[in-house]
Design a protein around this motif. Structure first.
Motif, mmCIF file in Angstrom:
data_model
loop_
_atom_site.group_PDB
_atom_site.id
_atom_site.type_symbol
_atom_site.label_atom_id
_atom_site.label_comp_id
_atom_site.label_asym_id
_atom_site.label_seq_id
_atom_site.Cartn_x
_atom_site.Cartn_y
_atom_site.Cartn_z
ATOM 1 N N MET A 147 -62.550 10.579 87.819
ATOM 2 C CA MET A 147 -63.285 11.852 87.882
ATOM 3 C C MET A 147 -64.772 11.633 87.619
ATOM 4 O O MET A 147 -65.189 10.558 87.184
ATOM 5 C CB MET A 147 -62.704 12.839 86.874
ATOM 6 C CG MET A 147 -62.885 12.450 85.442
ATOM 7 S SD MET A 147 -62.127 13.643 84.329
ATOM 8 C CE MET A 147 -60.488 13.004 84.205
ATOM 9 N N GLY A 148 -65.536 12.720 87.870
ATOM 10 C CA GLY A 148 -66.992 12.611 87.743
ATOM 11 C C GLY A 148 -67.513 12.934 86.352
ATOM 12 O O GLY A 148 -68.543 12.413 85.953
ATOM 13 N N ASN A 164 -72.531 7.861 91.194
ATOM 14 C CA ASN A 164 -72.105 9.054 91.945
ATOM 15 C C ASN A 164 -73.299 10.000 92.083
ATOM 16 O O ASN A 164 -73.356 11.042 91.435
ATOM 17 C CB ASN A 164 -70.943 9.732 91.206
ATOM 18 C CG ASN A 164 -70.539 11.036 91.861
ATOM 19 O OD1 ASN A 164 -70.771 11.253 93.047
ATOM 20 N ND2 ASN A 164 -69.930 11.922 91.083
ATOM 21 N N GLY A 200 -65.350 19.741 89.942
ATOM 22 C CA GLY A 200 -66.287 19.057 89.046
ATOM 23 C C GLY A 200 -67.710 19.122 89.581
ATOM 24 O O GLY A 200 -68.680 19.242 88.813
ATOM 25 N N ARG A 267 -75.245 10.476 88.566
ATOM 26 C CA ARG A 267 -74.032 10.628 87.758
ATOM 27 C C ARG A 267 -73.187 9.375 87.993
ATOM 28 O O ARG A 267 -73.628 8.468 88.697
ATOM 29 C CB ARG A 267 -73.239 11.857 88.196
ATOM 30 C CG ARG A 267 -74.011 13.135 88.085
ATOM 31 C CD ARG A 267 -73.298 14.259 88.781
ATOM 32 N NE ARG A 267 -72.081 14.661 88.088
ATOM 33 C CZ ARG A 267 -70.924 14.895 88.700
ATOM 34 N NH1 ARG A 267 -70.795 14.756 89.999
ATOM 35 N NH2 ARG A 267 -69.858 15.265 88.016
HETATM 36 P P1 PGA Z 1 -64.451 17.667 92.506
HETATM 37 O O1 PGA Z 1 -64.855 16.634 91.358
HETATM 38 O O2 PGA Z 1 -64.061 16.863 93.712
HETATM 39 O O3 PGA Z 1 -63.358 18.464 91.852
HETATM 40 O O4 PGA Z 1 -65.685 18.486 92.774
HETATM 41 C C1 PGA Z 1 -65.956 15.818 91.519
HETATM 42 C C2 PGA Z 1 -66.505 15.413 90.176
HETATM 43 O O5 PGA Z 1 -65.798 15.525 89.153
HETATM 44 O O6 PGA Z 1 -67.650 14.980 90.191
#
Ligand code: PGA
Length: 301
Positions: A147-148, A164, A200, A267
């Motif tokens: 996850m991010g 990221n 996220g 990130r």
């Molecule tokens: P998501 O998560 O694909 O749910 O937007 C991305 C992240 O956690 O950066």
């Protein structure tokens, strides 16, 4: 009652995926094999476990009982199998990874070479948004979570393994496309296309705009990065997405990345595990592989 491990595994997969064909795919067997296993299991238990209405599969009351019992039991059993494999020092077993939606642009790419190097390791990769993933983390369903933003207030070990960057995308013809060092507050006048609640990416953007006291005008909410890119190209608004979503697609000429102060927003992608969960040889092998083969995950343009 004479119930086999194989029948229980088949039932668990059908009940979890709510699909006979999905379970057949996951278990690498044919759909009639799955139906046969479920039929014998129902005969043995003496009550119907599943109801199929059209293409939809529903659990009966007995099915729900069995699903909660066998999910726990199969988890315990797979831990046992893993411990035995670890005791034998073998790199084999099943690795269950839950990964946020946006990682679909790079996570599957590393699995081919990894599985080729470790043919004894089977991988189940489930892709979902951050909220769903945190639920599974809370229930200790998987071996590793990608996850991010590591969760706050949960006891986890989180290790960054890949950059990221988040970028702001616009249609190529947008009036700001040629501007340099655009102040973020100028974007308070633009409209944005946003991922669904629980994403996220969305959480990070909302935090940023709130911290900077900039209004965030959300014109439309879309549940996929691909749909957002199409809507941006169609001129419906701007979007902030992970740079990894911009690879592998033939839309380059229709989209542009805006040069906004503070962007790309740097990130990282994290591998996350519940703190204190015993580290199996399989998980350790995969984590080490990720650390050593980050180049396989780098965006391709
Ligand atoms: P998501 O998560 O694909 O749910 O937007 C991305 C992240 O956690 O950066």
């Amino acid at each position: 009652m004479r119930v086999t491990l194989r029948q229980l595994r088949t039932f668990e997969a059908v009940a979890r995926l709510k699909s006979f064909s999905g379970a057949a795919g996951e278990m690498h067997v044919s759909q009639p094999t799955v139906s046969k296993q479920i039929k014998s299991l129902q005969e043995e238990i003496g009550l119907p476990l599943l109801e199929q209405i059209g293409k939809k599969v529903f659990l009966t009351e007995a099915g729900q009982e069995l699903f909660s019992t066998c999910s726990d039991w199969l988890n315990t059993w797979s831990r046992f199998e893993q411990n035995i494999a670890d005791l034998k020092g073998m790199k084999q077993g099943t690795l269950r990874i839950a990964s946020v939606t946006t990682t679909k642009y790079f996570m599957p790419r590393i699995l081919g070479p990894f599985c080729a190097q470790y043919p004894g390791i089977d991988i189940i990769l489930e892709v979902m948004n951050r909220d769903r993933l945190l639920e599974r983390l809370g229930q200790n369903t998987d071996d590793l979570y990608i996850m991010g933003v590591p969760p706050e207030g949960m006891d986890v070990e989180a290790e960054p393994f890949l950059d990221n960057p988040l970028v702001i995308i616009a249609p190529a013809s947008h009036p700001l496309a040629k501007h340099k060092r655009i102040p973020l507050k100028k974007l308070g006048k633009e409209v944005f296309l946003m991922r669904e609640q629980g994403s996220g990416t969305r959480m990070t953007i909302e935090r940023l705009f709130t911290e900077r006291n900039i209004p965030l005008n959300i014109k439309m909410e879309l549940g996929s990065n691909e749909a957002i890119k199409q809507a941006v190209a169609g001129g419906l608004g701007l979007a902030i997405l992970s740079q990894s979503t911009l690879t592998l697609e033939p839309m380059k000429s229709e989209l542009t990345t805006l040069n906004v102060q503070g962007f790309p927003l740097m990130r990282a992608w994290y591998m996350v595990r519940p703190k204190g969960k015993p580290l199996s040889v399989v998980v350790e092998t995969f984590q080490q592989y990720l650390r050593e083969h980050v180049e396989l995950l780098a965006p391709r343009s």
